[in-house]
Scaffold this motif. Structure first.
Motif, PDB file in Angstrom:
ATOM      1  N   ARG A 133       0.817  -1.209   0.000  1.00  0.00           N
ATOM      2  CA  ARG A 133       0.000   0.000   0.000  1.00  0.00           C
ATOM      3  C   ARG A 133       0.859   1.272   0.000  1.00  0.00           C
ATOM      4  N   HIS A 134       2.032   1.199   0.609  1.00  0.00           N
ATOM      5  CA  HIS A 134       2.793   2.437   0.821  1.00  0.00           C
ATOM      6  C   HIS A 134       4.166   2.459   0.148  1.00  0.00           C
ATOM      7  N   ALA A 188       4.809   5.285  -2.544  1.00  0.00           N
ATOM      8  CA  ALA A 188       4.966   6.622  -1.955  1.00  0.00           C
ATOM      9  C   ALA A 188       6.302   6.721  -1.228  1.00  0.00           C
ATOM     10  N   ALA A 189       6.668   5.643  -0.541  1.00  0.00           N
ATOM     11  CA  ALA A 189       7.927   5.652   0.206  1.00  0.00           C
ATOM     12  C   ALA A 189       9.105   5.771  -0.752  1.00  0.00           C
ATOM     13  N   SER A 200      -1.874   8.970  10.341  1.00  0.00           N
ATOM     14  CA  SER A 200      -2.155   7.802   9.523  1.00  0.00           C
ATOM     15  C   SER A 200      -0.912   6.925   9.392  1.00  0.00           C
ATOM     16  N   ARG A 253       0.306   5.995   6.623  1.00  0.00           N
ATOM     17  CA  ARG A 253       1.169   6.522   5.565  1.00  0.00           C
ATOM     18  C   ARG A 253       2.071   7.630   6.084  1.00  0.00           C
ATOM     19  N   SER A 254       1.510   8.516   6.897  1.00  0.00           N
ATOM     20  CA  SER A 254       2.351   9.578   7.469  1.00  0.00           C
ATOM     21  C   SER A 254       3.478   8.978   8.301  1.00  0.00           C
ATOM     22  N   VAL A 259       4.815   5.933   7.961  1.00  0.00           N
ATOM     23  CA  VAL A 259       5.783   5.289   7.065  1.00  0.00           C
ATOM     24  C   VAL A 259       6.675   6.353   6.422  1.00  0.00           C
ATOM     25  N   LEU A 260       6.050   7.403   5.891  1.00  0.00           N
ATOM     26  CA  LEU A 260       6.831   8.416   5.190  1.00  0.00           C
ATOM     27  C   LEU A 260       7.731   9.188   6.155  1.00  0.00           C
ATOM     28  N   ARG A 297      -6.313   9.984  -4.342  1.00  0.00           N
ATOM     29  CA  ARG A 297      -4.968  10.363  -3.905  1.00  0.00           C
ATOM     30  C   ARG A 297      -4.245  11.140  -4.993  1.00  0.00           C
ATOM     31  N   SER A 351      -3.833   9.275   3.371  1.00  0.00           N
ATOM     32  CA  SER A 351      -2.605   8.723   3.915  1.00  0.00           C
ATOM     33  C   SER A 351      -2.840   7.417   4.628  1.00  0.00           C
ATOM     34  N   GLN A 352      -3.981   6.870   4.458  1.00  0.00           N
ATOM     35  CA  GLN A 352      -4.259   5.659   5.218  1.00  0.00           C
ATOM     36  C   GLN A 352      -3.440   4.496   4.780  1.00  0.00           C
TER      37      GLN A 352
END
Lengths: 183, 235
Positions: A18-19, A22-23, A61, A63-64, A66-67, A110, A182-183
């Motif tokens: 999922r991430h 973005a990462a 979230s 995502r936040s 992870v990032l 997104r 950002s989920q």
């Protein structure tokens, strides 16, 4: 995340899928080298695997989170290497660009949000955008930026503040309607 | 502004909010700003609004697809590191001597002598991480240095000033037991501009005779296709 916290590798795989894009995009934007970006994303996800229990939903979230880990790892990498040369990556970099939309409604949402946020950043005066990018993607402190640009530190802070204020005003509606991108 | 820190006027404290949100304050300034936040609702509110913008900044990065190779590397590493083992192997532990080393003075003295012999044989033991760490110097073909650090059976390969792998290739870590062929691991790596890298060697190194590194085509190989550039002999 509860399953990841319990050591469920399959659940971790879902989080990765999922991430990961973005990462990787963030790491690549920051360090400008594909191999280094992959190493950093790998380090970041492994640290997440090892510290899954530290994720606190109340603080944002997944995502936040992870990032944030990816960014911190990348800045640590910069500091280890003390390589603060230009790390800008042009849009025609060697990494494979994500193809056009064919995904879920969430992904489309997104992408729309990302497009608006990119637009808001691009719309800033260059001097404000520059200090924000140097701080966020370059990991530079305001005093380093001031040295680099030969400006008083107060000017650098002022540009950061003006830039973020303008983006906040520009994106008010976007943030209001943003689903949990950002989920 | 009545609930605001009386020692800082609005202009001063407000000037730091954006830099703090961007992570751009120097550590001492950040610590002072955090203390100030406790007393300043104006800064807290402004920070919350800026934080929303800053959290969205990663979305301005040009989107790229993470490669299948990266996915394989991460998931293989996760598979080789069950949560319990991973967490316990990496967390700092209280420094303590093994029971066999501390139980009796005579035994301790003998143990120290044994350790000294081991050091002279080219293997160092350190306890800087809290556990005894065995440090095995590795042979490097060409430029650079490398050593393998083993703590509780888990290995970390630390390389410095190593040349990068040839274009289109990547370094792959292999483990070899006394009577076997080199077995591939999920550890694929490149080096920084300075030639350094820290690589966790997946799995437990008990019974492993050699840890080696070869350059391989991107994505790794199932069997070495090049001579080893790093060889650490454990046995």
């Amino acid at each position: 995340m509860a399953l990841v916290r319990d050591g469920d590798a399959r659940a971790f795989e879902v989080v990765f899928d999922r991430h990961a894009d973005a990462a990787f995009s963030l790491a690549y934007r920051m360090c400008g080298r594909r191999n280094a970006a992959e190493d950093l994303v790998q380090e970041a996800f492994l640290s997440l695997w090892r510290s899954g229990a530290r994720y606190d939903r109340a603080r944002g979230s997944v995502r936040s989170w992870v990032l944030g880990v990816v960014r911190n790892r990348t800045i640590d990498h910069f500091r280890r290497e003390a390589v603060h040369t230009s790390r800008d990556v042009s849009d025609d970099g060697v990494a494979e660009r994500i193809p056009s939309p064919d995904d879920t409604v969430t992904e489309v949402q997104r992408r729309d949000d990302a497009s608006e946020i990119r637009g808001a950043l691009r719309a800033l005066p260059a001097d404000q955008r520059h200090v924000i990018e140097l701080a966020y993607f370059g990991g530079f402190s305001h005093s380093q930026i001031a040295d680099m640009l030969k400006l008083p530190t107060g000017t650098v802070k002022g540009r950061m503040r003006l830039g973020l204020t303008k983006m906040r005003m520009e994106l008010g509606d976007t943030f209001g309607s943003m689903r949990e991108v950002s989920q | 502004m009545t609930d605001k820190d009386s020692t800082a006027d609005e202009r001063e404290c407000g000037a730091d909010v954006a830099a703090y949100a961007l992570g751009a304050l120097d550590p001492e300034e950040a610590a002072a700003f955090v203390r100030h936040l406790d007393a300043c609702t104006v800064c807290r509110d402004e920070l919350a609004s800026f934080q929303q913008v800053v959290n969205a900044l990663p979305m301005t990065a040009p989107p790229h697809r993470a490669s299948p190779r990266l996915r394989r590397r991460v998931l293989r590493a996760v598979a080789s590191e069950p949560r319990g083992a991973g967490a316990s192997g990496l967390s700092p532990r209280p420094r303590r001597m093994p029971g066999w080393l501390s139980s009796r003075p005579a035994v301790s003295l003998a143990a120290v002598l044994v350790l000294a012999v081991v050091v002279f044989a080219g293997v160092r033991l350190t306890s800087s991480t809290g556990d005894l760490t065995r440090v095995v110097p590795a042979q490097v073909t060409g430029r650079g240095t490398a050593e393998l650090r083993i703590t509780q059976g888990r290995g970390e390969l630390v390389v410095n000033r190593l040349s990068p792998p040839p274009p289109g290739e990547i370094y792959e870590v292999w483990i070899k037991r006394a009577h076997g062929s080199p077995a591939p691991t999920s550890a694929l790596f490149s080096v920084t501009a300075g030639g350094s890298a820290n690589i966790g060697v997946p799995g437990n190194l008990n019974g492993v005779a050699v840890v080696m590194v070869t350059p391989e085509p991107a994505g790794g190989s199932r069997a070495p296709t090049h001579p080893a550039v790093i060889v650490a002999r454990l046995a």
